[in-house]
Design a protein around this motif. Structure first.
Motif, short mmCIF file in Angstrom:
data_model
loop_
_atom_site.label_atom_id
_atom_site.label_comp_id
_atom_site.label_asym_id
_atom_site.label_seq_id
_atom_site.Cartn_x
_atom_site.Cartn_y
_atom_site.Cartn_z
N VAL B 328 -2.23 -6.76 5.03
CA VAL B 328 -2.95 -7.49 3.96
C VAL B 328 -4.47 -7.32 4.06
CG1 VAL B 328 -3.23 -9.75 5.07
CG2 VAL B 328 -2.80 -9.62 2.61
N GLY B 329 -4.96 -7.06 5.25
CA GLY B 329 -6.42 -6.91 5.39
C GLY B 329 -6.89 -5.47 5.31
N PRO B 341 -4.00 -6.18 0.07
CA PRO B 341 -3.24 -7.17 -0.69
C PRO B 341 -2.27 -6.54 -1.69
CG PRO B 341 -5.53 -7.84 -0.52
CD PRO B 341 -5.46 -6.44 0.03
N VAL B 342 -2.67 -5.40 -2.29
CA VAL B 342 -1.76 -4.74 -3.24
C VAL B 342 -0.53 -4.21 -2.49
CG1 VAL B 342 -1.51 -2.86 -4.89
CG2 VAL B 342 -3.65 -4.13 -4.78
N LEU B 343 -0.79 -3.56 -1.34
CA LEU B 343 0.33 -3.06 -0.52
C LEU B 343 1.22 -4.23 -0.07
CD1 LEU B 343 -1.30 -0.39 1.82
CD2 LEU B 343 0.48 -0.01 0.09
N ALA B 344 0.57 -5.31 0.35
CA ALA B 344 1.32 -6.48 0.81
C ALA B 344 2.19 -7.04 -0.31
CB ALA B 344 0.35 -7.56 1.32
N ALA B 399 0.88 -10.94 9.88
CA ALA B 399 -0.58 -10.99 9.80
C ALA B 399 -1.17 -11.45 11.13
CB ALA B 399 -0.99 -11.94 8.67
N ALA B 400 -0.55 -12.46 11.73
CA ALA B 400 -1.06 -12.98 13.01
C ALA B 400 -0.98 -11.91 14.09
CB ALA B 400 -0.27 -14.22 13.40
N PRO B 405 -5.96 -11.50 8.14
CA PRO B 405 -6.18 -12.89 7.70
C PRO B 405 -4.86 -13.57 7.28
CG PRO B 405 -7.10 -11.32 6.13
CD PRO B 405 -6.71 -10.53 7.31
N VAL B 406 -4.45 -14.57 8.06
CA VAL B 406 -3.17 -15.23 7.82
C VAL B 406 -3.19 -16.01 6.51
CG1 VAL B 406 -1.54 -16.95 8.71
CG2 VAL B 406 -2.66 -15.36 10.28
#
Lengths: 248, 495
Positions: B328-329, B341-344, B399-400, B405-406
């Protein structure tokens, strides 16, 4: 797994769809806790009649009532009263047969442990205990029919609507199903069963409503369907007129 | 193979084709539609890609050191996807009836099913050459590569397309153990390529050629190209033998499923179409799905155990969700463009689908169904618990673990999970959408149907892009979330 039965009344109910007659005018009455066996050739309207009582098909003429009110599956109270195979139970692809029965029973208030025991016993009664761990796609057509019946019997109901429950079953299984239905009736449930089976009709022993298919181009004054005295295998059982209804 | 074989196949196909001869007008209309779609959709898309690739950001992206390994990972993943698709829908496919007739005939499979395989192979070879063509042409335009280097990239792209076709056919013809080994090797290869170990493997052929084109003085890595070409040539004979041994039952089974899925797509019922290919459970029946807890919570537990009964599918979903959180980051190499974010969002949309079978079951129950002693909204709400908690939880964990960023992962994944839930509850297209909308430009009802069909992916992309804005400290994600919540709420309560 039972509830006090409810009365069903049909008063000159007919269903016409786009000019095609699915059910000719039909009258019948079933008292609370009683039984009505519906017979007739293919296309005579047996399933349509059950669908009207289930509230999934509106009658074109006449009125149908269940427990004194028009059938309406959108009413929660109605759904609590009526169970059946008018619309086949929808299986969950990743639950076993025993889990289907237990989960349905649980959602209707049966404690978890009792629901599992009930599932085992019910499948045993239906003679399919060995299928308990099967997934829906692993059942044959006859076994699928038994599974549908088991799921319907897993919940309490005041009225059971069964559309040809004998389909794809051998004679022994038909007898077993009849026995289970008789037990439900003895506990107070009203039964409305469409069937082609003489054996099921005889085993249930209720009045018989014989439907005749509509004849295209026939005059409008054909006699209505209603519970009749005839020379069929139900000769020795009382007809619906004994309940105070005769709508010929 | 004899002349009689060829004549027999031709005769059978001629009889089949004659049942519904295509009029010249229909053919002309088809050509018109394809040409128009290419001009309206493909043309601007290619132009936009070209402008992006030849801009300042494009240069930074295309000349980044990570591009060759990205090509290697992407190639391995495409081959893996082709292999997996082949298990359920291979290239040796005809409509069910001719498939059954030709499958049972005493004709070599290469004769009876060679046509569709060759057409699929040709299409994939062309696609394989075209995919790297635009970026490598941009590299030439930017003066960062020579035309000769670009030509090599395009040529090995075609070879990669050939191997893709081979992988697709392999998925159809090989046994379960070979399939598992090949799939494992490709998945491991993709992971190794991401980690930087990519130059030696067959899937490195495009990456190797790219490296040679972009950095001609850095020394050639010919190993990947050689391995890729050897694989392409070496797989022909075994695949031909595998096609000959392919059971008619398998061919016909695939043909029937393909036809059923296509019919559902034509009817715009994409949910039901996906159901045709969804894995059926076969293990885990001893693990009790009912009997752990009482009351409505039993529905949630049943969903969890149900998911465990298709373990390979569940594993794929879990990996996708964890990866969604981990990426996501991410920013586009050489830039600060937040593509993570798009990939996520895309990974979440795919991954959470495998957790939604319980909700699909609830959605399949008729309006008046009284199978369960729970109201429809309550039943749907309970079936939504597992995909929601697992989706957000797994992505948050990813993410963690990756140090991403969680909070952003939770927000983006939460919105996309809601999109998937809304998709599952979508049902069939309302008939009102078939009513023509007459305008001076023509019938606009098709646009409404297109939006209705694609609303899920469109909302997923919107959530991803808005997540990218959120990563830059800009707003928009809340708006998308509100829109998705409205759609989900309406479908949960009304449909």
């Amino acid at each position: 797994m039972t509830g006090a039965g409810v009365a069903v009344e049909l008063d000159a109910v007919s269903v016409v769809l786009d000019g095609s007659t699915l059910l000719t005018p039909t009258s019948a009455a079933v008292p609370a806790g009683g039984t009505l066996v519906v017979r007739g050739p293919n296309g005579s309207g047996k399933s349509t009649l059950l669908r009207v009582v289930a509230g999934v098909r509106a009658p074109t003429t006449g009125t149908a009532t269940v427990d004194g009110r028009a059938p309406d599956p959108r009413r929660r109270a109605f759904r609590q009263l009526v169970a059946g195979t008018v619309e086949s139970p929808v299986p969950a692809r990743d639950l076993t047969l025993a889990e289907h029965v237990a989960l349905v029973a649980t959602t209707w208030g049966t404690p978890v442990r009792a629901a599992r025991t009930f599932a085992t016993e019910l499948l045993g009664r239906l003679g399919v205990a060995e299928l308990a761990a099967r997934f829906p796609h692993e059942l044959s057509s006859g076994q699928t029919q038994l599974a549908a019946i088991a799921v319907v019997l897993a919940r309490p109901s005041a009225l059971l609507l069964l559309d040809e429950p004998e389909q794809r079953l051998d004679a022994d299984r038909v007898a077993t199903v009849a026995e289970l239905l008789a037990e439900r009736r003895a506990a107070g449930t009203t039964l409305l069963v469409a069937t082609h089976s003489d054996a099921l009709e005889a085993a249930l022993g209720g009045p018989v409503l014989r439907l005749v298919p509509a004849v295209p181009g026939a005059p409008d004054d054909v006699p209505d369907n209603d519970v009749a005295d005839d020379d069929g295998p139900d000769d020795d059982v009382p007809d619906a007129s004994a309940d105070g209804r005769s709508d010929a | 193979m004899t002349a009689t074989d060829a004549a027999g196949v031709r005769g059978a196909l001629a009889v089949w084709a004659a049942r519904a001869p295509r009029a010249l007008g229909d053919l002309a209309y088809l050509v018109y539609i394809v040409a128009l779609s290419a001009l309206i959709l493909l043309g601007p898309g290619v132009r936009a890609a070209w402008l992006l690739a030849t801009g300042a950001d494009g240069r930074a992206v295309l000349t980044d050191q990570s591009v060759p390994s990205t090509w290697a990972a992407a190639t391995a993943l495409v081959w893996l996807a082709a292999l997996v698709v082949g298990r359920e829908r291979g290239p040796a496919l005809r409509p069910p009836f001719p498939a059954a007739v030709l499958g049972d005939a005493g004709v070599p499979r290469t004769r009876s099913f060679g046509g569709p395989v060759l057409r699929a192979t040709l299409a994939l070879v062309v696609a394989g050459a075209l995919v790297p063509a635009i970026p490598v042409a941009a590299l030439v335009d930017l003066g960062a590569a020579t035309p000769r280097g670009a030509g090599l990239v395009v040529a090995v792209g075609a070879v990669a397309g050939l191997v893709t076709a081979g992988g697709w056919l392999a998925g159809q013809v090989i046994g379960a153990r070979t399939f598992a080994a090949a799939a494992g090797a490709l998945a491991a290869g993709a992971a190794l390529a991401v980690a930087g170990a990519w130059t030696w493997a067959p899937w490195a052929l495009v990456g190797t050629a790219w490296h040679s084109a972009a950095w001609p003085d850095a020394g050639a890595h010919a190993g990947g190209i050689v391995a890729g070409v050897v694989l392409a040539l070496g797989m022909v004979a075994p695949l031909r033998a595998g096609l000959e041994r392919l059971a008619t039952r398998r061919i016909v089974g695939q043909a029937v499923r393909a036809q059923r899925a296509q019919a559902l797509v034509d009817a715009m019922d994409l949910q039901a179409s996906g159901e045709v290919y969804r894995a059926l459970p076969s293990v885990g029946r001893r693990l009790a799905a009912v009997g752990h807890v009482r009351g409505p919570a039993a529905v949630v537990v049943a969903d969890v155990v149900g998911s465990l009964r298709t373990p390979a599918r569940l594993l794929g979903g879990v990996v996708a969700l964890v990866l969604a959180g981990a990426v996501v980051g991410a920013e586009l190499s050489g830039t600060t463009l937040a593509v993570g974010p798009v990939l996520a969002a895309i990974l979440t949309y795919a991954g959470v689908s495998v957790l939604c079978d319980g909700l699909r079951h609830a959605a399949a129950l008729g309006e008046g169904s009284a199978q369960y002693g729970l109201s429809r909204p309550a039943l749907r709400g309970l079936h939504a618990v597992w995909p929601t908690l697992a989706g957000i939880g797994l992505a948050g964990a990813g993410a963690a673990l990756a140090g991403a960023p969680v909070g952003l992962a939770t927000a983006v994944v939460g919105v996309v999970v809601a999109v998937r839930l809304a998709d599952v509850l979508k049902g069939v297209m309302p008939v009102e959408m078939l009513v023509p909308i007459v305008t001076p430009m023509g019938d606009l009802s098709a646009a409404g149907r297109a939006v209705w069909l694609a609303d899920g992916p469109l909302l997923v992309l919107a959530a991803g892009v808005a997540g990218g804005f959120a990563a830059d400290g800009r707003g928009g994600l809340g708006l998308v979330a509100a829109l998705v919540a409205a759609v989900l709420g309406w479908r949960a309560l009304r449909r």
